[in-house]
Design a protein around this motif. Structure first.
Motif, PDB file in Angstrom:
ATOM      1  N   ARG A 151       0.897  -1.097  -0.104  1.00  0.00           N
ATOM      2  CA  ARG A 151       0.036  -0.090  -0.143  1.00  0.00           C
ATOM      3  C   ARG A 151       0.962   1.312  -0.081  1.00  0.00           C
ATOM      4  N   ARG A 152       0.720   2.063  -0.927  1.00  0.00           N
ATOM      5  CA  ARG A 152       1.462   3.101  -1.136  1.00  0.00           C
ATOM      6  C   ARG A 152       1.370   4.154   0.095  1.00  0.00           C
ATOM      7  N   LYS A 153       2.252   4.737   0.634  1.00  0.00           N
ATOM      8  CA  LYS A 153       2.443   5.770   1.690  1.00  0.00           C
ATOM      9  C   LYS A 153       1.470   6.913   1.262  1.00  0.00           C
ATOM     10  N   GLY A 154       0.206   7.027   1.891  1.00  0.00           N
ATOM     11  CA  GLY A 154      -0.524   8.260   1.832  1.00  0.00           C
ATOM     12  C   GLY A 154      -1.366   7.978   0.446  1.00  0.00           C
ATOM     13  N   GLY A 155      -1.377   6.885  -0.216  1.00  0.00           N
ATOM     14  CA  GLY A 155      -2.087   6.950  -1.536  1.00  0.00           C
ATOM     15  C   GLY A 155      -2.839   5.770  -1.388  1.00  0.00           C
ATOM     16  N   PRO A 156      -3.852   5.548  -2.344  1.00  0.00           N
ATOM     17  CA  PRO A 156      -4.797   4.239  -2.525  1.00  0.00           C
ATOM     18  C   PRO A 156      -4.061   2.924  -2.789  1.00  0.00           C
ATOM     19  N   GLU A 157      -4.820   1.968  -2.629  1.00  0.00           N
ATOM     20  CA  GLU A 157      -4.174   0.713  -2.958  1.00  0.00           C
ATOM     21  C   GLU A 157      -3.981   0.438  -4.563  1.00  0.00           C
ATOM     22  N   PRO A 158      -3.043  -0.228  -5.070  1.00  0.00           N
ATOM     23  CA  PRO A 158      -2.965  -0.295  -6.469  1.00  0.00           C
ATOM     24  C   PRO A 158      -4.201  -0.878  -7.118  1.00  0.00           C
ATOM     25  N   ASP A 159      -4.249  -0.371  -8.321  1.00  0.00           N
ATOM     26  CA  ASP A 159      -5.528  -1.282  -9.208  1.00  0.00           C
ATOM     27  C   ASP A 159      -5.154  -2.549  -9.514  1.00  0.00           C
ATOM     28  N   CYS A 201      -8.376 -12.078 -12.275  1.00  0.00           N
ATOM     29  CA  CYS A 201      -9.557 -12.634 -11.535  1.00  0.00           C
ATOM     30  C   CYS A 201      -9.135 -13.420 -10.413  1.00  0.00           C
ATOM     31  N   ARG A 202      -8.056 -14.264 -10.464  1.00  0.00           N
ATOM     32  CA  ARG A 202      -7.542 -14.999  -9.332  1.00  0.00           C
ATOM     33  C   ARG A 202      -6.997 -14.142  -8.188  1.00  0.00           C
ATOM     34  N   ILE A 203      -6.269 -13.254  -8.850  1.00  0.00           N
ATOM     35  CA  ILE A 203      -5.592 -12.272  -7.799  1.00  0.00           C
ATOM     36  C   ILE A 203      -6.723 -11.421  -7.123  1.00  0.00           C
ATOM     37  N   ALA A 204      -7.793 -10.735  -7.901  1.00  0.00           N
ATOM     38  CA  ALA A 204      -8.603 -10.308  -7.210  1.00  0.00           C
ATOM     39  C   ALA A 204      -9.484 -11.166  -6.162  1.00  0.00           C
ATOM     40  N   LEU A 205      -9.729 -12.428  -6.377  1.00  0.00           N
ATOM     41  CA  LEU A 205     -10.327 -13.274  -5.236  1.00  0.00           C
ATOM     42  C   LEU A 205      -9.355 -13.237  -4.015  1.00  0.00           C
ATOM     43  N   MET A 206      -7.989 -12.991  -4.372  1.00  0.00           N
ATOM     44  CA  MET A 206      -7.063 -13.384  -3.129  1.00  0.00           C
ATOM     45  C   MET A 206      -7.251 -11.928  -2.311  1.00  0.00           C
ATOM     46  N   ILE A 210     -16.304 -10.786  -9.351  1.00  0.00           N
ATOM     47  CA  ILE A 210     -15.152 -10.428  -8.228  1.00  0.00           C
ATOM     48  C   ILE A 210     -14.139  -9.521  -9.172  1.00  0.00           C
ATOM     49  N   TYR A 211     -13.861  -9.823 -10.224  1.00  0.00           N
ATOM     50  CA  TYR A 211     -12.779  -8.969 -11.075  1.00  0.00           C
ATOM     51  C   TYR A 211     -13.404  -7.584 -11.182  1.00  0.00           C
ATOM     52  N   GLU A 212     -14.499  -7.388 -11.632  1.00  0.00           N
ATOM     53  CA  GLU A 212     -15.197  -6.225 -11.898  1.00  0.00           C
ATOM     54  C   GLU A 212     -15.467  -5.315 -10.665  1.00  0.00           C
ATOM     55  N   SER A 213     -15.796  -6.035  -9.450  1.00  0.00           N
ATOM     56  CA  SER A 213     -15.718  -5.335  -8.366  1.00  0.00           C
ATOM     57  C   SER A 213     -14.732  -4.847  -7.772  1.00  0.00           C
ATOM     58  N   ASP A 214     -13.373  -5.538  -8.111  1.00  0.00           N
ATOM     59  CA  ASP A 214     -12.113  -5.026  -7.521  1.00  0.00           C
ATOM     60  C   ASP A 214     -11.901  -3.851  -8.502  1.00  0.00           C
ATOM     61  N   LYS A 215     -12.032  -3.854  -9.690  1.00  0.00           N
ATOM     62  CA  LYS A 215     -11.756  -2.812 -10.525  1.00  0.00           C
ATOM     63  C   LYS A 215     -12.346  -1.502 -10.125  1.00  0.00           C
ATOM     64  N   LYS A 216     -13.669  -1.580  -9.667  1.00  0.00           N
ATOM     65  CA  LYS A 216     -14.584  -0.508  -9.168  1.00  0.00           C
ATOM     66  C   LYS A 216     -14.066  -0.050  -7.754  1.00  0.00           C
ATOM     67  N   HIS A 272     -10.724  -0.339  -6.631  1.00  0.00           N
ATOM     68  CA  HIS A 272      -9.316  -0.144  -6.544  1.00  0.00           C
ATOM     69  C   HIS A 272      -8.972   0.580  -7.780  1.00  0.00           C
ATOM     70  N   ILE A 273      -9.242   1.906  -7.810  1.00  0.00           N
ATOM     71  CA  ILE A 273      -8.821   2.617  -9.233  1.00  0.00           C
ATOM     72  C   ILE A 273      -7.400   2.833  -8.981  1.00  0.00           C
ATOM     73  N   GLY A 274      -6.602   3.093  -8.170  1.00  0.00           N
ATOM     74  CA  GLY A 274      -5.198   3.272  -7.911  1.00  0.00           C
ATOM     75  C   GLY A 274      -4.979   4.794  -8.327  1.00  0.00           C
ATOM     76  N   ASP A 275      -3.823   5.030  -8.936  1.00  0.00           N
ATOM     77  CA  ASP A 275      -3.592   6.375  -9.495  1.00  0.00           C
ATOM     78  C   ASP A 275      -3.793   6.633 -10.994  1.00  0.00           C
ATOM     79  N   GLY A 276      -4.457   5.563 -11.289  1.00  0.00           N
ATOM     80  CA  GLY A 276      -5.087   5.738 -13.013  1.00  0.00           C
ATOM     81  C   GLY A 276      -3.856   5.140 -13.827  1.00  0.00           C
TER      82      GLY A 276
END
Length: 363
Positions: free
Chosen positions: A218-226, A248-253, A294-300, A302-306
């Protein structure tokens, strides 16, 4: 008119006087014996011709007691030259060439005995080689391959368990199907198989520990990576490629890790996957839809820094990941086929054990 008696001393009547004499004479001729199928006795001249072909020392030319390569004066020169040339092409040593020449002069039973003795000598040499073979050790190259395939298996869309003996057995079966230099029949050698099993178990433990570190990033002061950035972290320095099934598998993890980041994470992940399999009731289409959700929910979430870039729309699974997926799918089909055959055999055995009255009623 009376016929005068024939005295013993008188000459026999001619053929013209008595027809029986001609018949008796014809029966005594050699031609008559040939007609009846009797073989005429050879004369002394014929026997002398056979004796001329006998081997030296008065013995007959029996192929079981004489060497076809020898003549009364020694080895056949042409045969000797041909055998010497053949032995030279095979790069025999000087003393071996001499032994071949002696071998040509030996009678067949001596040649057979020498050949049998040489076979025993070869068997002894083979036993020495087998005994001298070093014990199996997991080489550095094999260890690297095990690590690579452990990553691909834990990211496979056909994995059934992430932890424990099932995961280790799955990877072992996968490795034994690949040309990685693993000795044939290693499963029959308990000591060697334990060494391979230990290496596989250690590789899976290290890979799972690395995956947990990636999930905790988790980046310091930032969002979780996409999901795409996180997936590239997973496959960095590996032979795997970015794909939607892998994401998809990583999103489940990550979904399970958010609730169970402690030491029981992998147990909870296995339990969550078992629930999904139970819900879809064996439907491959429903399983794909569940992972897509699960994959689409993770994308929504965890946007990350784009900066994350997903796989190309036309990208397909390839390389080591495709190889692992195919092997794991084949292994699952083998298990299913074996289980179905066992169930069918048990059912037939149960039906055959029923009394006739039950089978007739069922019919």
């Amino acid at each position: 008119m009376s016929v005068p008696p024939i005295s013993p001393s008188s000459s026999p009547p001619s053929d013209d006087d008595n027809p029986m004499n001609g018949i008796l004479a014809a029966m005594k001729t050699p031609q008559a014996s040939r007609v009846l199928g009797k073989r005429p006795t050879p004369n002394n001249e014929d026997f002398n011709e056979l004796e001329d072909d006998s081997a030296p020392g008065g013995t007959s030319g029996n192929p079981l007691t004489t060497n076809p390569f020898t003549t009364p004066t020694g080895p056949n020169p042409n045969d000797l030259i041909a055998v010497k040339n053949f032995a030279a092409r095979k790069k025999l040593k000087t003393e071996q060439l001499a032994e071949v020449e002696v071998f040509l002069q030996d009678p067949p039973h001596i040649c057979d005995a020498k050949t049998f003795a040489l076979l025993h000598s070869v068997f002894n040499k083979v036993e020495e080689i087998v005994v001298a073979t070093p014990a199996f050790e997991v080489s550095d190259d094999l260890r690297k391959n095990i690590n690579s395939y452990s990553v691909a298996m834990l990211l496979s869309s056909h994995i059934a368990s992430y932890k424990g003996a099932p995961a280790t057995d799955s990877l072992l079966k996968l490795l034994l199907r690949l040309p990685l230099g693993i000795p044939a029949g290693i499963t029959a050698n308990a000591a060697d198989y334990n060494r391979l099993q230990s290496a596989v178990s250690n590789a899976l433990t290290q890979t799972r520990a690395t995956f947990k570190k990636h999930l905790a990033i988790r980046r310091k002061g930032g969002p979780e990576p996409d999901i795409f950035t996180l997936a590239r972290t997973f496959i960095k320095n590996t032979k795997c490629e970015l794909s939607v099934p892998l994401c998809c598998r990583i999103a489940l993890m990550r979904m399970v890790f958010k609730k169970h980041a402690a030491n029981d994470f992998w147990d909870k992940l296995d339990a969550q996957y078992a629930v999904i399999v139970q819900v879809v009731k064996g439907s491959a289409t429903a399983l794909v839809r569940a992972f897509e959700f699960i994959y689409e929910s993770d994308k929504k979430q965890h946007i990350g820094d784009g900066s994350g870039v997903g796989p190309r729309p036309d990208a397909s699974i390839s390389g080591i990941q495709q190889q692992v997926d195919d092997l794991m799918l084949a292994a699952q089909l083998d298990v299913m086929t074996t289980a179905a055959a066992a169930t069918s055999a048990a059912q037939q055995a149960a039906e055959s054990s029923l009394p006739d009255v039950f089978t007739s009623q069922a019919a």
